[in-house]
Enzyme design. Structure first.
Site, PDB file in Angstrom:
ATOM      1  N   CYS A  13       0.797  -1.233   0.000  1.00 11.09           N
ATOM      2  CA  CYS A  13       0.000   0.000   0.000  1.00 11.09           C
ATOM      3  C   CYS A  13       0.831   1.285   0.000  1.00 11.09           C
ATOM      4  O   CYS A  13       0.373   2.308  -0.493  1.00 11.09           O
ATOM      5  CB  CYS A  13      -0.999   0.001   1.147  1.00 11.09           C
ATOM      6  SG  CYS A  13      -0.246   0.039   2.774  1.00 11.09           S
TER       7      CYS A  13
ATOM      8  N   CYS B 254      -3.698  -2.416  -0.869  1.00 12.02           N
ATOM      9  CA  CYS B 254      -2.643  -3.358  -0.498  1.00 12.02           C
ATOM     10  C   CYS B 254      -2.427  -4.450  -1.541  1.00 12.02           C
ATOM     11  O   CYS B 254      -1.753  -5.449  -1.270  1.00 12.02           O
ATOM     12  CB  CYS B 254      -2.951  -3.981   0.862  1.00 12.02           C
ATOM     13  SG  CYS B 254      -3.168  -2.757   2.163  1.00 12.02           S
TER      14      CYS B 254
ATOM     15  N   LYS C   1      -5.683  -8.851  11.427  1.00  9.99           N
ATOM     16  CA  LYS C   1      -5.587  -7.405  11.268  1.00  9.99           C
ATOM     17  C   LYS C   1      -6.971  -6.877  10.908  1.00  9.99           C
ATOM     18  O   LYS C   1      -7.548  -7.264   9.884  1.00  9.99           O
ATOM     19  CB  LYS C   1      -4.584  -7.068  10.166  1.00  9.99           C
ATOM     20  CG  LYS C   1      -4.499  -5.578   9.872  1.00  9.99           C
ATOM     21  CD  LYS C   1      -3.374  -5.286   8.906  1.00  9.99           C
ATOM     22  CE  LYS C   1      -3.344  -3.825   8.524  1.00  9.99           C
ATOM     23  NZ  LYS C   1      -2.244  -3.528   7.603  1.00  9.99           N
TER      24      LYS C   1
ATOM     25  N   ARG D 182      -1.627   6.325   8.234  1.00  6.75           N
ATOM     26  CA  ARG D 182      -1.833   6.537   6.797  1.00  6.75           C
ATOM     27  C   ARG D 182      -1.300   7.895   6.373  1.00  6.75           C
ATOM     28  O   ARG D 182      -0.874   8.071   5.237  1.00  6.75           O
ATOM     29  CB  ARG D 182      -3.305   6.345   6.443  1.00  6.75           C
ATOM     30  CG  ARG D 182      -3.646   4.864   6.551  1.00  6.75           C
ATOM     31  CD  ARG D 182      -5.046   4.531   6.161  1.00  6.75           C
ATOM     32  NE  ARG D 182      -5.308   3.127   6.484  1.00  6.75           N
ATOM     33  CZ  ARG D 182      -6.507   2.565   6.479  1.00  6.75           C
ATOM     34  NH1 ARG D 182      -7.560   3.292   6.147  1.00  6.75           N
ATOM     35  NH2 ARG D 182      -6.647   1.305   6.788  1.00  6.75           N
TER      36      ARG D 182
ATOM     37  N   GLU E 210      -8.098 -17.116  11.230  1.00  6.26           N
ATOM     38  CA  GLU E 210      -7.020 -16.492  10.441  1.00  6.26           C
ATOM     39  C   GLU E 210      -5.644 -16.893  11.004  1.00  6.26           C
ATOM     40  O   GLU E 210      -4.715 -17.182  10.253  1.00  6.26           O
ATOM     41  CB  GLU E 210      -7.144 -14.960  10.472  1.00  6.26           C
ATOM     42  CG  GLU E 210      -8.240 -14.398   9.585  1.00  6.26           C
ATOM     43  CD  GLU E 210      -7.776 -14.186   8.147  1.00  6.26           C
ATOM     44  OE1 GLU E 210      -6.639 -14.570   7.816  1.00  6.26           O
ATOM     45  OE2 GLU E 210      -8.564 -13.636   7.351  1.00  6.26           O
TER      46      GLU E 210
ATOM     47  N   LYS F  64      -3.818  -6.983  15.604  1.00  6.20           N
ATOM     48  CA  LYS F  64      -3.713  -5.542  15.366  1.00  6.20           C
ATOM     49  C   LYS F  64      -5.076  -4.957  15.052  1.00  6.20           C
ATOM     50  O   LYS F  64      -5.783  -5.536  14.237  1.00  6.20           O
ATOM     51  CB  LYS F  64      -2.766  -5.339  14.184  1.00  6.20           C
ATOM     52  CG  LYS F  64      -2.660  -3.913  13.700  1.00  6.20           C
ATOM     53  CD  LYS F  64      -1.783  -3.879  12.493  1.00  6.20           C
ATOM     54  CE  LYS F  64      -1.749  -2.479  11.928  1.00  6.20           C
ATOM     55  NZ  LYS F  64      -0.969  -2.410  10.720  1.00  6.20           N
TER      56      LYS F  64
ATOM     57  N   SER G  37      -1.007   3.421  15.538  1.00  6.39           N
ATOM     58  CA  SER G  37      -0.811   4.871  15.513  1.00  6.39           C
ATOM     59  C   SER G  37      -1.920   5.653  16.221  1.00  6.39           C
ATOM     60  O   SER G  37      -1.649   6.600  16.956  1.00  6.39           O
ATOM     61  CB  SER G  37      -0.676   5.340  14.065  1.00  6.39           C
ATOM     62  OG  SER G  37      -1.821   4.973  13.312  1.00  6.39           O
TER      63      SER G  37
HETATM   64  C1  PBG Z   1      -0.383  -1.405   5.947  1.00  6.69           C
HETATM   65  C2  PBG Z   1      -0.197  -1.075   7.364  1.00  6.69           C
HETATM   66  C3  PBG Z   1      -1.020  -0.253   8.129  1.00  6.69           C
HETATM   67  C4  PBG Z   1      -0.462  -0.221   9.395  1.00  6.69           C
HETATM   68  C5  PBG Z   1       0.679  -1.003   9.388  1.00  6.69           C
HETATM   69  N1  PBG Z   1       0.817  -1.544   8.121  1.00  6.69           N
HETATM   70  C6  PBG Z   1      -2.176   0.580   7.774  1.00  6.69           C
HETATM   71  C7  PBG Z   1      -3.297   0.045   7.052  1.00  6.69           C
HETATM   72  O1  PBG Z   1      -3.578  -1.154   6.990  1.00  6.69           O
HETATM   73  O2  PBG Z   1      -3.991   0.880   6.491  1.00  6.69           O
HETATM   74  C8  PBG Z   1      -1.027   0.558  10.537  1.00  6.69           C
HETATM   75  C9  PBG Z   1      -0.111   0.808  11.652  1.00  6.69           C
HETATM   76  C10 PBG Z   1      -0.541   1.861  12.582  1.00  6.69           C
HETATM   77  O3  PBG Z   1      -1.656   2.412  12.506  1.00  6.69           O
HETATM   78  O4  PBG Z   1       0.260   2.166  13.470  1.00  6.69           O
HETATM   79  N2  PBG Z   1       0.747  -1.817   5.312  1.00  6.69           N
END
Ligand code: PBG
Length: 326
Positions: free
Chosen positions: A132, A140, A205, A215, A243, A258, A284
């Protein structure tokens, strides 16, 4: 003279007094069931190929996007804090529909991995493995007619894994939630002579709104639509266990749940059910909430961060991926 209080107190069985063990800090420490240390953490870093100097991410205070040239300094700090591992995200100088820069030999992540290994051969380097940040549409996977093509994406993920392993990654961490991605990556790594490269899979996830600051950091918000056709639906717990089961069968060495905070029950259930090491990603948005409240003077940042991280570990995570690591 017997007071009324004394009489009342005798009515209870006070042979059991948990407060006895809370009297002194060293005593409390002795009976601690969960102990947090820097050794539990993986620290994410964002390396931006277009930068010549570091730049703060506005929605993630105190987290910077760094330039390739900042790597030695950044890594020395990580080492001095005794953090055992970093998770590398790359922001390429160009994006296209096939995420070419994700698997380019001189791609930003590949260059970053080499630079980290040169600075600190003993530091564990985990490469985030997703397209992504490298696709012009921000999804992705490969898109055909508005649909993310699962199996075509697998080929690109497998190629990316090999290029990251070649650059020196100890672990690749597929986060795209494509079906069969662990198997595709394991097969290709083995065929290309990287049987020792481990896979830490983002197995469960969720399609979460807590990723918003990330993002911005990684410039990977999808241009249209959202990620709900591949990331998991937040109400589902059994599906997370399914999963994880599938990813372990396909060869995942470590699995990730996550985000962390709204999914502590999933972490706890996964801990009880599986033997592989379990990681949780304190994402984040979870970081930004604490930072924002602290900046407003509403919460005291350090004890809050420690309480959050302790909660994630107590729920059952062996490893915590967190922006609070440093
Ligand atoms: C996608 C990815 C994401 C995060 C880690 N890898 C974002 C998404 O799936 O949109 C999020 C990590 C975070 O929010 O700290 N490669």
């Amino acid at each position: 003279m017997k007071s009324e209080f004394y009489e009342t107190r005798r009515m209870f069985d006070l042979k059991l007094r948990p407060r006895r063990l809370r009297k002194l800090q060293p005593l409390r420490f002795l009976v601690q069931e969960t102990r947090l240390s820097a050794a539990d953490f993986i620290y994410p870093i964002f390396v931006d190929q277009r930068l010549t100097q570091r730049q703060e991410i506005s929605s993630m205070p105190e987290i910077d996007r760094i330039a390739l040239t900042d790597i030695p300094g950044e890594i020395k700090e990580v080492i001095s804090l005794k953090i055992p591992a970093v998770l590398v995200f790359g922001l390429p100088h160009r994006k296209d529909s096939l995420a070419t820069e994700a698997y380019a030999t001189d791609g930003v992540a590949q260059q970053a991995i080499r630079a980290i290994k040169k600075t600190a051969p003993e530091l564990v380097v985990v490469a985030d493995l997703c397209l992504c940040e490298y696709t012009d549409h921000g999804h992705c996977g490969v898109v055909h007619g508005g649909i993310i093509d699962n199996d075509e994406t697998l080929e690109l993920l497998a190629k990316t894994a090999v290029s990251q392993a070649e650059a020196g990654a100890d672990i690749v961490a597929p986060s795209g939630m494509m079906d069969g991605q662990v198997k595709a990556i394991r097969t290709e790594l083995d065929e290309e002579g990287f049987a020792d490269t481990a896979i830490m899979s983002y197995a469960a996830k969720y399609a979460s709104s807590f990723y918003a600051p990330f993002r911005e950091a990684a410039e990977c918000a999808p241009l249209w639509g959202d990620r709900r056709s591949y990331q998991m639906d937040p109400p589902n717990r059994r599906e997370a266990l399914k999963e994880i089961t599938m990813d372990i069968e396909q060869g995942a060495d470590i699995v990730i749940v996550k985000p962390a905070l709204s999914y502590l029950d999933v972490i706890s259930a996964a801990r009880a059910e599986f033997q592989v090491p379990l990681a949780a990603y304190n994402v984040s948005g979870e970081y930004a909430m604490v930072k924002a409240a602290a900046r407003n003077g509403w919460l005291n940042e350090k004890p809050i961060a420690l309480e959050v991280l302790t909660g994630i570990k107590r729920a059952g995570a062996d490893i915590i991926i967190t922006y609070f690591a440093n």
